[in-house]
Write an enzyme that holds these catalytic residues in place. Structure first.
Site, PDB file in Angstrom:
ATOM      1  N   SER A  58       0.829  -1.204   0.000  1.00 31.19           N
ATOM      2  CA  SER A  58       0.000   0.000   0.000  1.00 31.19           C
ATOM      3  C   SER A  58       0.857   1.244   0.000  1.00 31.19           C
ATOM      4  O   SER A  58       0.347   2.325  -0.249  1.00 31.19           O
ATOM      5  CB  SER A  58      -0.885   0.086   1.241  1.00 31.19           C
ATOM      6  OG  SER A  58      -0.934  -1.075   1.960  1.00 31.19           O
ATOM      7  N   HIS A  62      -2.113  -2.991  -6.557  1.00 34.55           N
ATOM      8  CA  HIS A  62      -2.645  -2.797  -5.195  1.00 34.55           C
ATOM      9  C   HIS A  62      -4.161  -2.991  -5.165  1.00 34.55           C
ATOM     10  O   HIS A  62      -4.906  -2.188  -5.722  1.00 34.55           O
ATOM     11  CB  HIS A  62      -2.258  -1.394  -4.700  1.00 34.55           C
ATOM     12  CG  HIS A  62      -2.717  -1.109  -3.316  1.00 34.55           C
ATOM     13  ND1 HIS A  62      -3.254   0.089  -2.928  1.00 34.55           N
ATOM     14  CD2 HIS A  62      -2.752  -1.906  -2.210  1.00 34.55           C
ATOM     15  CE1 HIS A  62      -3.575   0.032  -1.647  1.00 34.55           C
ATOM     16  NE2 HIS A  62      -3.286  -1.164  -1.191  1.00 34.55           N
ATOM     17  N   ASN A 114      -4.674   5.750  -0.774  1.00 35.54           N
ATOM     18  CA  ASN A 114      -4.201   5.938   0.605  1.00 35.54           C
ATOM     19  C   ASN A 114      -3.719   7.347   0.872  1.00 35.54           C
ATOM     20  O   ASN A 114      -3.769   7.828   2.002  1.00 35.54           O
ATOM     21  CB  ASN A 114      -3.112   4.923   0.946  1.00 35.54           C
ATOM     22  CG  ASN A 114      -3.719   3.593   1.336  1.00 35.54           C
ATOM     23  OD1 ASN A 114      -4.838   3.548   1.830  1.00 35.54           O
ATOM     24  ND2 ASN A 114      -3.013   2.510   1.090  1.00 35.54           N
TER      25      ASN A 114
HETATM   26  N1  CAA Z   1     -15.542 -11.902   0.609  1.00 33.72           N
HETATM   27  C1  CAA Z   1     -16.510 -12.026  -0.321  1.00 33.72           C
HETATM   28  N2  CAA Z   1     -17.658 -11.305  -0.306  1.00 33.72           N
HETATM   29  C2  CAA Z   1     -17.830 -10.451   0.714  1.00 33.72           C
HETATM   30  C3  CAA Z   1     -16.874 -10.267   1.720  1.00 33.72           C
HETATM   31  C4  CAA Z   1     -15.675 -11.031   1.633  1.00 33.72           C
HETATM   32  N3  CAA Z   1     -14.689 -10.916   2.533  1.00 33.72           N
HETATM   33  N4  CAA Z   1     -17.322  -9.325   2.587  1.00 33.72           N
HETATM   34  C5  CAA Z   1     -18.533  -8.951   2.135  1.00 33.72           C
HETATM   35  N5  CAA Z   1     -18.829  -9.624   1.005  1.00 33.72           N
HETATM   36  C6  CAA Z   1     -20.019  -9.452   0.158  1.00 33.72           C
HETATM   37  C7  CAA Z   1     -21.239 -10.053   0.813  1.00 33.72           C
HETATM   38  O1  CAA Z   1     -21.379 -11.436   0.494  1.00 33.72           O
HETATM   39  C8  CAA Z   1     -22.347  -9.215   0.212  1.00 33.72           C
HETATM   40  O2  CAA Z   1     -22.656  -9.656  -1.098  1.00 33.72           O
HETATM   41  P1  CAA Z   1     -24.159  -9.510  -1.688  1.00 33.72           P
HETATM   42  O3  CAA Z   1     -24.510  -8.057  -1.574  1.00 33.72           O
HETATM   43  O4  CAA Z   1     -24.027  -9.987  -3.094  1.00 33.72           O
HETATM   44  O5  CAA Z   1     -24.981 -10.384  -0.800  1.00 33.72           O
HETATM   45  C9  CAA Z   1     -21.703  -7.827   0.054  1.00 33.72           C
HETATM   46  O6  CAA Z   1     -20.278  -8.048   0.030  1.00 33.72           O
HETATM   47  C10 CAA Z   1     -22.072  -6.913   1.176  1.00 33.72           C
HETATM   48  O7  CAA Z   1     -21.688  -7.546   2.381  1.00 33.72           O
HETATM   49  P2  CAA Z   1     -22.535  -7.526   3.733  1.00 33.72           P
HETATM   50  O8  CAA Z   1     -23.998  -7.384   3.408  1.00 33.72           O
HETATM   51  O9  CAA Z   1     -22.103  -8.653   4.582  1.00 33.72           O
HETATM   52  O10 CAA Z   1     -22.025  -6.257   4.506  1.00 33.72           O
HETATM   53  P3  CAA Z   1     -22.030  -4.742   4.113  1.00 33.72           P
HETATM   54  O11 CAA Z   1     -23.159  -4.359   3.250  1.00 33.72           O
HETATM   55  O12 CAA Z   1     -21.827  -4.072   5.416  1.00 33.72           O
HETATM   56  O13 CAA Z   1     -20.699  -4.574   3.235  1.00 33.72           O
HETATM   57  C11 CAA Z   1     -18.393  -4.153   2.973  1.00 33.72           C
HETATM   58  C12 CAA Z   1     -19.455  -4.979   3.698  1.00 33.72           C
HETATM   59  C13 CAA Z   1     -18.424  -4.469   1.479  1.00 33.72           C
HETATM   60  C14 CAA Z   1     -17.063  -4.550   3.570  1.00 33.72           C
HETATM   61  C15 CAA Z   1     -18.727  -2.615   3.207  1.00 33.72           C
HETATM   62  O14 CAA Z   1     -18.880  -2.358   4.564  1.00 33.72           O
HETATM   63  C16 CAA Z   1     -17.671  -1.696   2.648  1.00 33.72           C
HETATM   64  O15 CAA Z   1     -17.623  -1.409   1.462  1.00 33.72           O
HETATM   65  N6  CAA Z   1     -16.775  -1.189   3.542  1.00 33.72           N
HETATM   66  C17 CAA Z   1     -15.697  -0.283   3.159  1.00 33.72           C
HETATM   67  C18 CAA Z   1     -14.542  -1.108   2.677  1.00 33.72           C
HETATM   68  C19 CAA Z   1     -13.391  -0.254   2.273  1.00 33.72           C
HETATM   69  O16 CAA Z   1     -13.377   0.973   2.402  1.00 33.72           O
HETATM   70  N7  CAA Z   1     -12.334  -0.905   1.767  1.00 33.72           N
HETATM   71  C20 CAA Z   1     -11.132  -0.264   1.389  1.00 33.72           C
HETATM   72  C21 CAA Z   1     -10.163  -0.324   2.536  1.00 33.72           C
HETATM   73  S1  CAA Z   1      -8.682   0.516   2.153  1.00 33.72           S
HETATM   74  C22 CAA Z   1      -7.724  -0.673   1.458  1.00 33.72           C
HETATM   75  O17 CAA Z   1      -8.050  -1.819   1.342  1.00 33.72           O
HETATM   76  C23 CAA Z   1      -6.438  -0.204   0.946  1.00 33.72           C
HETATM   77  C24 CAA Z   1      -5.302  -0.181   1.863  1.00 33.72           C
HETATM   78  O18 CAA Z   1      -4.166  -0.178   1.393  1.00 33.72           O
HETATM   79  C25 CAA Z   1      -5.476  -0.012   3.313  1.00 33.72           C
END
Ligand code: CAA
Length: 298
Positions: free
Chosen positions: A120, A141, A191
């Site tokens: 990252s 990434h 980031n």
């Molecule tokens: N694997 C596969 N599918 C997943 C999953 C996983 N680990 N986690 C969630 N899902 C899927 C679920 O199955 C669900 O699918 P459907 O809609 O088709 O049923 C969908 O994603 C939504 O999941 P949930 O209903 O369980 O939960 P939610 O609506 O709260 O969503 C989330 C969960 C997608 C994680 C959402 O909260 C989100 O988008 N969060 C923000 C994530 C984010 O900002 N990520 C970037 C982080 S920064 C980074 O990664 C970079 C770095 O360098 C730090």
């Protein structure tokens, strides 16, 4: 058409397992390497559980799920990566650990199309410098959770060739991810924008400005974010957040990137967020960490 049919993924943590799962889902054959048996087993369990969930939800047929799992191999031997077409590395955010791994991969895979890092914030040029073929080293990434997030930042370093860039773009397309291109600067696009916001939320909490719940609800309900900033920090991992903050601060020397004192105290105490059971919130189901450690400062 991607030149990559067999992909090596080094590092079977949350990110590495997600990358492997997405690649196998796109039809690629994947070899996942982790030096230790226990995390490797957790990677297998994590992907099997995810496939079972997708099958139950009707996103995959039982045959597709089985075929997908059949395209994945887990190994503790780096040697088993011999012959893969390309590698994506997703190990700890530590420049030396990544460098020495790339040195080994460079020797093991003289014909690989590319050797990519999922870092990252560590300069790709610094990782490439450990190899004899920096032209084929690139940053790829992914975002967490990888099976859900559609973005990939493709990071071109000073010596990365056009052919390597084209092959990384083709892999992203094959994995149904949207590539954005960025220069080799710590933090890349996302980031660099996200980390000052998350660090500010931690400082706000540390200063007693508002409760964790109100800080998170503020951004969820006020701005429509899917997760509030403290929940997102726990989700990313506080050890990872700390390492990214250190890299960004080291690169730009701007206070907005510097990890607040509370973040360091939490990391040295083993409070890594969701994966360790405790961060800004508590997660009773998570396994306790074996040992607390602070990632090496740059
Ligand atoms: N694997 C596969 N599918 C997943 C999953 C996983 N680990 N986690 C969630 N899902 C899927 C679920 O199955 C669900 O699918 P459907 O809609 O088709 O049923 C969908 O994603 C939504 O999941 P949930 O209903 O369980 O939960 P939610 O609506 O709260 O969503 C989330 C969960 C997608 C994680 C959402 O909260 C989100 O988008 N969060 C923000 C994530 C984010 O900002 N990520 C970037 C982080 S920064 C980074 O990664 C970079 C770095 O360098 C730090």
């Amino acid at each position: 058409m991607s030149e990559i049919e067999v992909l090596g993924v080094v590092g079977g943590g949350f990110m590495g397992s997600g990358i492997a799962e997405s690649a196998a889902r796109a039809g690629l054959t994947v070899v996942i390497h982790e030096p230790e048996a226990a995390p490797l087993e957790r990677s297998r369990e994590r992907i099997e559980a995810s496939v079972a969930k997708a099958t139950r939800a009707g996103k995959l047929t039982a045959e597709e799920g089985e075929a997908m799992l059949g395209r994945l191999t887990w190994t503790t031997e780096l040697e088993d990566l011999r012959g893969v077409d390309a590698v994506v590395e997703a190990i700890i955010e530590d420049a030396k650990a990544k460098g020495s791994l790339f040195k080994k991969l460079d020797a093991l895979l003289p014909d690989a199309v590319f050797l990519a890092s999922n870092t990252s914030s560590i300069p790709i040029a610094e990782i490439a410098a450990w190899t004899r073929r920096p032209d084929r080293v690139i940053g790829v990434h992914f975002f967490s959770p990888v099976p859900v997030m559609t973005l990939v930042e493709i990071v071109r370093a000073i010596d990365t060739s056009d052919a390597t860039l084209a092959a990384a773009d083709a892999l992203a397309a094959r994995m149904r991810k949207h590539p954005v291109h960025t220069a080799d600067r710590a933090g890349f696009i996302v980031n660099m924008l996200l980390v000052p916001y998350l660090m500010a939320a931690i400082r706000m909490f540390e200063d007693g400005f508002a409760t964790r719940e109100d800080i998170d609800e503020g951004m969820k309900q006020g701005c429509g974010h899917p997760m509030g900033p403290l929940t997102l920090c726990d989700f990313i991992g506080l050890d990872v957040m700390y390492a990214i903050g250190v890299s960004l601060y080291d690169e730009f020397k701007k206070p907005e990137y510097a990890p607040p004192p509370l973040l360091k105290r939490m990391v040295v105490s083993g409070h890594f967020g969701r994966k360790s059971g405790r961060g800004f919130y508590e997660y009773p189901q998570a396994p306790k960490p074996a040992a607390a450690k602070v990632p090496a400062a740059a």
